[in-house]
Design an enzyme around this catalytic site. Structure first.
Site, PDB file in Angstrom:
ATOM      1  N   ARG A  44     -16.199  17.572  36.700  1.00 18.73           N
ATOM      2  CA  ARG A  44     -15.663  17.053  35.412  1.00 18.73           C
ATOM      3  C   ARG A  44     -16.045  18.236  34.298  1.00 18.73           C
ATOM      4  O   ARG A  44     -17.038  18.729  34.292  1.00 18.73           O
ATOM      5  CB  ARG A  44     -16.433  15.674  34.877  1.00 18.73           C
ATOM      6  CG  ARG A  44     -16.246  15.521  33.551  1.00 18.73           C
ATOM      7  CD  ARG A  44     -16.409  13.877  33.009  1.00 18.73           C
ATOM      8  NE  ARG A  44     -17.791  13.653  33.549  1.00 18.73           N
ATOM      9  CZ  ARG A  44     -18.249  12.492  33.390  1.00 18.73           C
ATOM     10  NH1 ARG A  44     -17.373  11.525  32.978  1.00 18.73           N
ATOM     11  NH2 ARG A  44     -19.540  12.280  33.516  1.00 18.73           N
ATOM     12  N   ARG A  63     -23.203  -2.829  29.104  1.00 18.96           N
ATOM     13  CA  ARG A  63     -23.814  -2.017  30.076  1.00 18.96           C
ATOM     14  C   ARG A  63     -25.040  -2.884  30.814  1.00 18.96           C
ATOM     15  O   ARG A  63     -25.500  -2.657  31.923  1.00 18.96           O
ATOM     16  CB  ARG A  63     -24.279  -0.521  29.841  1.00 18.96           C
ATOM     17  CG  ARG A  63     -23.714   0.337  30.680  1.00 18.96           C
ATOM     18  CD  ARG A  63     -24.307   1.560  30.193  1.00 18.96           C
ATOM     19  NE  ARG A  63     -24.064   2.601  31.056  1.00 18.96           N
ATOM     20  CZ  ARG A  63     -22.982   3.597  30.603  1.00 18.96           C
ATOM     21  NH1 ARG A  63     -22.138   2.994  29.512  1.00 18.96           N
ATOM     22  NH2 ARG A  63     -22.672   4.392  31.374  1.00 18.96           N
ATOM     23  N   ARG A 116     -21.336  18.371  31.285  1.00 22.34           N
ATOM     24  CA  ARG A 116     -22.190  17.363  30.516  1.00 22.34           C
ATOM     25  C   ARG A 116     -23.669  17.526  31.149  1.00 22.34           C
ATOM     26  O   ARG A 116     -23.787  17.531  32.534  1.00 22.34           O
ATOM     27  CB  ARG A 116     -21.661  16.020  30.817  1.00 22.34           C
ATOM     28  CG  ARG A 116     -20.741  15.584  29.388  1.00 22.34           C
ATOM     29  CD  ARG A 116     -20.440  14.228  29.786  1.00 22.34           C
ATOM     30  NE  ARG A 116     -21.135  12.779  30.257  1.00 22.34           N
ATOM     31  CZ  ARG A 116     -20.785  12.005  30.589  1.00 22.34           C
ATOM     32  NH1 ARG A 116     -19.533  11.410  30.211  1.00 22.34           N
ATOM     33  NH2 ARG A 116     -21.656  11.022  31.037  1.00 22.34           N
ATOM     34  N   LYS A 162     -13.573   5.288  33.967  1.00 20.36           N
ATOM     35  CA  LYS A 162     -13.464   4.353  32.948  1.00 20.36           C
ATOM     36  C   LYS A 162     -12.878   5.083  31.306  1.00 20.36           C
ATOM     37  O   LYS A 162     -11.915   4.418  30.843  1.00 20.36           O
ATOM     38  CB  LYS A 162     -14.959   3.857  32.210  1.00 20.36           C
ATOM     39  CG  LYS A 162     -15.460   2.883  33.316  1.00 20.36           C
ATOM     40  CD  LYS A 162     -16.962   2.668  32.745  1.00 20.36           C
ATOM     41  CE  LYS A 162     -18.074   3.516  32.560  1.00 20.36           C
ATOM     42  NZ  LYS A 162     -18.377   4.351  33.516  1.00 20.36           N
ATOM     43  N   ARG A 200     -28.039   7.863  37.741  1.00 27.09           N
ATOM     44  CA  ARG A 200     -27.087   6.832  36.703  1.00 27.09           C
ATOM     45  C   ARG A 200     -26.583   5.857  37.696  1.00 27.09           C
ATOM     46  O   ARG A 200     -26.266   4.609  37.416  1.00 27.09           O
ATOM     47  CB  ARG A 200     -25.905   7.844  36.400  1.00 27.09           C
ATOM     48  CG  ARG A 200     -26.747   8.649  34.965  1.00 27.09           C
ATOM     49  CD  ARG A 200     -25.679   9.682  34.790  1.00 27.09           C
ATOM     50  NE  ARG A 200     -24.386   9.331  34.372  1.00 27.09           N
ATOM     51  CZ  ARG A 200     -23.324  10.213  34.299  1.00 27.09           C
ATOM     52  NH1 ARG A 200     -23.409  11.509  34.494  1.00 27.09           N
ATOM     53  NH2 ARG A 200     -22.367   9.675  33.776  1.00 27.09           N
TER      54      ARG A 200
HETATM   55  P1  AP5 Z   1     -14.176   9.724  33.818  1.00 29.47           P
HETATM   56  O1  AP5 Z   1     -13.009   9.122  32.991  1.00 29.47           O
HETATM   57  O2  AP5 Z   1     -14.829  10.608  32.617  1.00 29.47           O
HETATM   58  O3  AP5 Z   1     -15.263   8.545  34.119  1.00 29.47           O
HETATM   59  P2  AP5 Z   1     -16.231   7.477  33.411  1.00 29.47           P
HETATM   60  O4  AP5 Z   1     -16.193   6.174  34.025  1.00 29.47           O
HETATM   61  O5  AP5 Z   1     -15.750   7.317  31.886  1.00 29.47           O
HETATM   62  O6  AP5 Z   1     -17.598   8.478  33.678  1.00 29.47           O
HETATM   63  P3  AP5 Z   1     -18.830   8.561  32.785  1.00 29.47           P
HETATM   64  O7  AP5 Z   1     -19.665   9.459  33.183  1.00 29.47           O
HETATM   65  O8  AP5 Z   1     -18.358   8.684  31.046  1.00 29.47           O
HETATM   66  O9  AP5 Z   1     -19.541   7.065  32.636  1.00 29.47           O
HETATM   67  P4  AP5 Z   1     -20.997   6.877  32.357  1.00 29.47           P
HETATM   68  O10 AP5 Z   1     -20.794   5.350  32.234  1.00 29.47           O
HETATM   69  O11 AP5 Z   1     -22.172   7.112  33.047  1.00 29.47           O
HETATM   70  O12 AP5 Z   1     -21.138   7.680  31.010  1.00 29.47           O
HETATM   71  P5  AP5 Z   1     -21.194   7.430  29.561  1.00 29.47           P
HETATM   72  O13 AP5 Z   1     -20.616   8.420  28.617  1.00 29.47           O
HETATM   73  O14 AP5 Z   1     -20.459   6.071  29.150  1.00 29.47           O
HETATM   74  O15 AP5 Z   1     -14.048  10.139  35.049  1.00 29.47           O
HETATM   75  C1  AP5 Z   1     -14.866  11.053  35.626  1.00 29.47           C
HETATM   76  C2  AP5 Z   1     -14.342  12.203  36.218  1.00 29.47           C
HETATM   77  O16 AP5 Z   1     -13.336  12.068  37.274  1.00 29.47           O
HETATM   78  C3  AP5 Z   1     -13.430  13.177  35.276  1.00 29.47           C
HETATM   79  O17 AP5 Z   1     -13.633  14.575  35.584  1.00 29.47           O
HETATM   80  C4  AP5 Z   1     -12.018  12.866  35.506  1.00 29.47           C
HETATM   81  O18 AP5 Z   1     -11.154  13.669  35.117  1.00 29.47           O
HETATM   82  C5  AP5 Z   1     -12.040  12.273  37.028  1.00 29.47           C
HETATM   83  N1  AP5 Z   1     -11.152  11.263  36.987  1.00 29.47           N
HETATM   84  C6  AP5 Z   1     -10.935  10.224  36.674  1.00 29.47           C
HETATM   85  N2  AP5 Z   1     -10.096   9.256  37.135  1.00 29.47           N
HETATM   86  C7  AP5 Z   1      -9.765   9.924  38.478  1.00 29.47           C
HETATM   87  C8  AP5 Z   1      -8.970   9.497  39.447  1.00 29.47           C
HETATM   88  N3  AP5 Z   1      -8.189   8.301  39.734  1.00 29.47           N
HETATM   89  N4  AP5 Z   1      -8.978  10.373  40.516  1.00 29.47           N
HETATM   90  C9  AP5 Z   1      -9.673  11.385  40.452  1.00 29.47           C
HETATM   91  N5  AP5 Z   1     -10.411  12.130  39.404  1.00 29.47           N
HETATM   92  C10 AP5 Z   1     -10.406  11.236  38.471  1.00 29.47           C
HETATM   93  O19 AP5 Z   1     -22.689   7.112  29.249  1.00 29.47           O
HETATM   94  C11 AP5 Z   1     -23.507   8.416  29.452  1.00 29.47           C
HETATM   95  C12 AP5 Z   1     -24.882   7.636  29.021  1.00 29.47           C
HETATM   96  O20 AP5 Z   1     -25.085   7.203  27.777  1.00 29.47           O
HETATM   97  C13 AP5 Z   1     -25.585   6.806  29.856  1.00 29.47           C
HETATM   98  O21 AP5 Z   1     -25.916   7.234  31.073  1.00 29.47           O
HETATM   99  C14 AP5 Z   1     -26.648   5.983  29.049  1.00 29.47           C
HETATM  100  O22 AP5 Z   1     -27.863   6.905  28.940  1.00 29.47           O
HETATM  101  C15 AP5 Z   1     -25.736   6.057  27.448  1.00 29.47           C
HETATM  102  N6  AP5 Z   1     -25.132   5.029  27.171  1.00 29.47           N
HETATM  103  C16 AP5 Z   1     -23.856   4.940  26.974  1.00 29.47           C
HETATM  104  N7  AP5 Z   1     -23.394   3.489  26.696  1.00 29.47           N
HETATM  105  C17 AP5 Z   1     -24.650   2.861  26.904  1.00 29.47           C
HETATM  106  C18 AP5 Z   1     -24.858   1.511  26.766  1.00 29.47           C
HETATM  107  N8  AP5 Z   1     -23.899   0.703  26.402  1.00 29.47           N
HETATM  108  N9  AP5 Z   1     -26.074   1.020  26.826  1.00 29.47           N
HETATM  109  C19 AP5 Z   1     -27.090   1.937  27.292  1.00 29.47           C
HETATM  110  N10 AP5 Z   1     -26.882   3.138  27.315  1.00 29.47           N
HETATM  111  C20 AP5 Z   1     -25.494   3.779  27.111  1.00 29.47           C
HETATM  112 MG    MG Z   2     -16.736   8.040  30.243  1.00 27.52          MG
END
Ligand code: AP5
Ligand code: MG
Length: 213
Positions: A127, A88, A160, A13, A171
């Site tokens: 990552r 989410r 992370r 994402k 997660r």
């Molecule tokens: P990346 O692009 O980083 O993936 P992502 O979908 O953004 O993954 P996140 O871990 O950031 O998602 P998340 O939803 O768990 O975390 P968030 O920060 O939102 O890609 C992942 C890896 O793969 C990278 O190394 C990238 O380089 C690689 N990659 C990408 N595309 C690729 C491809 N096509 N092929 C191969 N490799 C690839 O949230 C973290 C925490 O915050 C949550 O757990 C929660 O506790 C809290 N939080 C955040 N938002 C909310 C909300 N709205 N409500 C409640 N809690 C929340």
């Molecule tokens: Mg992300």
């Protein structure tokens, strides 16, 4: 244009949201990045969010919604934005919908980046993230120019805290239980578009571009 990114943790994402933001000149808003910036600065918000994040749980809706609404009220959001990691939960989506309705507005696209669970754990352990500017890399698939250093701002890259395999598994469970229902929510509103996220990031972006153009 108001775009929402949906998908499991690690689906890409953030990677795609940044490419969309750059290409369409929209602000990229990641609630995860906002929380991590607060954790790094040691704010009260960061301290509270960390207790949930480190366990792979969601931060409570009330807190998350408040932060998101403050952010989208800023001037740079008046022509649209890409939301990455919000909504989410169904209650978060309902609040966003109500707030947009007040402005006579709505979400234009909910882009679901689809990646099977078995590919996710692998991706996460490789990552590396920049906690300063939010840039993301992968040691194999998307390496930085200089090992361990952010291409964008020169800061040190880290694994992370929530990317340990046990936490990633939790997660994923939370995703299936609380976030996946949004696919149906946005299908009903006729804005859901699913792309195959299990491809090269450039190809995933090409598929998204075809939808948005
Ligand atoms: P990346 O692009 O980083 O993936 P992502 O979908 O953004 O993954 P996140 O871990 O950031 O998602 P998340 O939803 O768990 O975390 P968030 O920060 O939102 O890609 C992942 C890896 O793969 C990278 O190394 C990238 O380089 C690689 N990659 C990408 N595309 C690729 C491809 N096509 N092929 C191969 N490799 C690839 O949230 C973290 C925490 O915050 C949550 O757990 C929660 O506790 C809290 N939080 C955040 N938002 C909310 C909300 N709205 N409500 C409640 N809690 C929340
Ligand atoms: Mg992300």
């Amino acid at each position: 244009m108001k775009i929402i990114m949906l998908g499991a943790p690690g689906a890409g994402k953030g990677t795609q949201a940044k490419m969309i933001a750059q290409s369409y000149k929209l602000p990229h808003i990641s609630t995860g990045d906002i929380f991590r910036a607060n954790i790094k600065e040691g704010t009260d918000l960061g301290k509270e969010a960390k207790t949930y994040m480190d366990e792979g749980k969601l931060v409570p809706d009330e807190l998350t919604v408040r932060i998101l609404l403050d952010r989208v009220a800023k001037g740079d959001c008046k022509d649209g934005y890409v939301l990455d990691g919000f909504p989410r939960t169904i209650p978060q989506a309902e609040v966003l919908e109500k707030e947009l309705e007040k402005l006579g507005d709505k979400v234009d696209y909910a882009i679901n980046v689809d990646v099977p669970d078995e590919n996710i754990i692998n991706r996460m352990s490789g990552r590396r993230a920049c906690l300063k500017c939010g840039a993301t890399y992968h040691i194999k698939h998307v390496p930085p120019k200089k090992e361990g250093i952010c291409d964008v701002c020169g800061s040190e890259l880290v694994l992370r805290d929530d990317d340990k395999p046990e936490t990633v598994k939790k997660r994923l469970d939370v995703y299936h239980e609380q976030t996946q229902p949004l696919i149906e929510f946005y299908t009903k509103r006729d804005v859901l578009k699913t792309v195959n996220g299990n491809a090269d990031p450039k190809d995933v972006f090409a598929a998204i571009k075809e939808i948005l153009d």
